[in-house]
Enzyme design. Structure first.
Site, PDB file in Angstrom:
ATOM      1  N   ASN A  11       0.834  -1.192   0.000  1.00 46.11           N
ATOM      2  CA  ASN A  11       0.000   0.000   0.000  1.00 46.11           C
ATOM      3  C   ASN A  11       0.875   1.250   0.000  1.00 46.11           C
ATOM      4  O   ASN A  11       1.558   1.523   0.989  1.00 46.11           O
ATOM      5  CB  ASN A  11      -0.902   0.015   1.234  1.00 46.11           C
ATOM      6  CG  ASN A  11      -1.594   1.356   1.403  1.00 46.11           C
ATOM      7  OD1 ASN A  11      -2.283   1.828   0.509  1.00 46.11           O
ATOM      8  ND2 ASN A  11      -1.394   1.987   2.548  1.00 46.11           N
ATOM      9  N   GLU A  12       0.893   1.973  -1.108  1.00 44.07           N
ATOM     10  CA  GLU A  12       1.636   3.228  -1.199  1.00 44.07           C
ATOM     11  C   GLU A  12       3.050   3.063  -0.652  1.00 44.07           C
ATOM     12  O   GLU A  12       3.505   3.814   0.224  1.00 44.07           O
ATOM     13  CB  GLU A  12       0.889   4.344  -0.477  1.00 44.07           C
ATOM     14  CG  GLU A  12      -0.474   4.619  -1.088  1.00 44.07           C
ATOM     15  CD  GLU A  12      -1.206   5.767  -0.400  1.00 44.07           C
ATOM     16  OE1 GLU A  12      -0.787   6.169   0.705  1.00 44.07           O
ATOM     17  OE2 GLU A  12      -2.179   6.254  -0.974  1.00 44.07           O
ATOM     18  N   ILE A  13       3.739   2.061  -1.175  1.00 44.26           N
ATOM     19  CA  ILE A  13       5.081   1.733  -0.711  1.00 44.26           C
ATOM     20  C   ILE A  13       6.049   2.875  -1.045  1.00 44.26           C
ATOM     21  O   ILE A  13       6.048   3.403  -2.154  1.00 44.26           O
ATOM     22  CB  ILE A  13       5.548   0.421  -1.374  1.00 44.26           C
ATOM     23  CG1 ILE A  13       4.643  -0.738  -0.933  1.00 44.26           C
ATOM     24  CG2 ILE A  13       7.008   0.136  -1.059  1.00 44.26           C
ATOM     25  CD1 ILE A  13       4.589  -0.989   0.549  1.00 44.26           C
TER      26      ILE A  13
ATOM     27  N   ALA B 226      -0.876  -0.946  -4.565  1.00 44.92           N
ATOM     28  CA  ALA B 226      -1.320   0.445  -4.612  1.00 44.92           C
ATOM     29  C   ALA B 226      -0.084   1.328  -4.723  1.00 44.92           C
ATOM     30  O   ALA B 226       0.757   1.338  -3.831  1.00 44.92           O
ATOM     31  CB  ALA B 226      -2.104   0.790  -3.345  1.00 44.92           C
TER      32      ALA B 226
END
Length: 479
Positions: free
Chosen positions: A435-437, A469
């Site tokens: 997630n939004e790494i 993401a």
């Protein structure tokens, strides 16, 4: 006039009160435990808890008489006082963090002495360490993952003997996440007893590669272990039960197996299948038995659904050859004010309300959820994006000191365990590995982190796509 029913009822009441009846019942239970191929024991009740560090609490003789007694699932963080000075910060609700210890005394019937016995935890938050009778079993840093340990060699059996399992959960280093994590043994626990030849944990993998209205192919891949030390002739018997519980097809496969791990694949054709959909959540069961010398030595029942999924660039998602739009929400693992140990009734009510406003898809934000959460998605008709991690090696903006500390060593083990556990759920239609790494993906080293995770998931479950993401792709230029 007394009826036969009255006489039978009175006779049963009399027998229930007699010592002979009690003796017969005890014998029956002992025989049942001795002959049952697989025994699953609910292990949630009667734990002792201390919200503090307790040096020596892993030892068998440790005095826990003054500890609090409770049942798990249990989240001790949500029980604490809100204080802006608490290091969990805004994401953790300003609730307390630290160390919690759990201990459980238990006895085991002698009939289980020749079994392989494991303990299974659905989730312990966080950095859990587990001991049995003073013996160290291991550590799992990721609080969201399900895991287990074999206990067999360290157990005592029979009347008058006591075993002690001890669990330390350490949530001290904060902020551990951008979101509320909870603390403690906040998901279910069980003991599982099997024979020396048995199915691997999460070893039954079910897919439906070919589906039409007239027939469906159900592929059952079974992983098993032979720990007898010698070769054995076994039969794998697989029966498919329809949503009404009726056996609609079965098959057998005979094989001589050596003393190691084995994988056996079976394909079963079902006529006029009932398809799993958002409107009709038809759930089948695959009953897999291992038979040796004419006896069932292991048995497991796995739920699954018959359906097809695909994604197309031009039109989006297709379920059973019907194009539909995903109207989704991200759900964290906690239940708001009830904390991380979420009663199933809370999820049922929340899912009901989501259905009423038109939601048909859920993203597990941003970590593995409890098994019963996914069971409910199957039953109530939601599409699921099953997500692994919120961070890889780079921390997020709040200086998070969470999974980024463990990613390099643990990502493969944690990803493997999540996918093996979850892959039979028809509700899951896609995996997400991040997630939004904030790791730099626009480099060979950064992109390899993604590719390694994608490749592992495709190896374990080639039936679903993998995504993530992206964090500000217009800036990173990674799409």
């Amino acid at each position: 006039m007394r009826t036969a029913t009255t006489l039978n009822t009175n006779f049963y009441y009399f027998m229930k009160k007699s010592p002979f009846f009690i003796f017969l019942m005890l014998i029956s239970v002992m025989v049942s435990a001795q002959t049952k191929p697989r025994t699953v024991i609910n292990f949630d009740a009667d734990w002792k808890f201390m919200q503090n560090d307790a040096p020596g609490a892993e030892q068998l003789t440790f005095d826990d008489t003054k500890w609090r007694q409770l049942n798990v699932p249990h989240d001790w963080s949500i029980e604490g006082a809100y204080n802006k000075a608490n290091p969990t910060g805004r994401g953790g609700g300003y609730l307390p963090a630290g160390i919690g210890w759990y201990r459980k005394n238990f006895t085991l019937n002698e009939t289980l002495a020749n079994k392989k016995i494991t303990v299974e935890f659905d989730g312990v938050m966080a950095n859990s360490e587990v001991w049995i009778n003073g013996f160290y079993l291991g550590k799992r840093p990721y609080g969201y993952i399900s895991f287990g340990y074999e206990l067999t060699k360290h157990l005592k059996f029979g009347k008058g003997t006591t075993n002690v399992i001890a669990v330390k959960a350490d949530n001290t280093v904060q902020p551990a996440s951008r979101y509320y994590t909870g603390a403690g043994i906040y998901r279910h626990v069980r003991l599982v007893a099997t024979n020396d030849i048995h199915l691997e944990k999460w070893g039954v993998y079910i897919t439906t590669p070919n589906v039409t209205a007239q027939k469906a192919t159900v592929k059952v891949q079974t992983a098993l272990i032979n720990e007898t030390g010698k070769a054995a002739q076994i039969t794998i018997q697989t029966a498919i039960l329809n949503p009404e519980g009726k056996v609609v097809k079965s098959t057998e496969h005979k094989q001589n197996i050596s003393a190691k791990n084995h994988s056996i694949s079976q394909e079963i054709e079902i006529s006029n299948p009932m398809l799993w959909s958002l409107e009709q959540t038809a759930m089948y069961k695959a009953q897999v038995k291992i038979i040796a010398a004419g006896k069932v030595i292991d048995e497991q029942v796995n739920d699954f659904g018959i359906r097809t999924i695909r994604f197309e660039a031009a039109t989006g998602f297709w379920l059973n050859d019907k194009n539909l739009k995903m109207k989704g929400v991200c759900l964290h693992h906690d239940g708001g004010a009830v904390g991380a140990a979420v009663p199933l009734s809370v999820w049922k009510q929340r899912f009901k309300l989501l259905k009423e406003v038109g939601v048909n898809a859920i993203r597990t934000a941003h970590n593995p959820v409890a098994p019963e959460f996914l069971d409910l998605c199957d039953q109530m008709g939601f599409l699921v994006m099953d997500e692994t991690f919120d961070t890889w090696t780079a921390a997020k903006n709040n200086g998070e000191m969470g999974y980024n500390r463990f990613f390099t060593e643990w990502w493969e083990r944690d990803t493997r365990d999540m996918v093996l556990r979850d892959r039979n759920h028809p509700s899951i239609v896609i995996y997400s590995v991040g997630n939004e790494i904030h790791d730099n993906l626009n480099s060979p080293e950064g992109f390899k982190k993604y590719k390694d995770q994608q490749d592992l998931i495709h190896q374990l479950d080639p039936s679903r796509p993998v995504t993530m993401a992206l964090f500000r792709p217009a800036l990173s230029k990674v799409y």
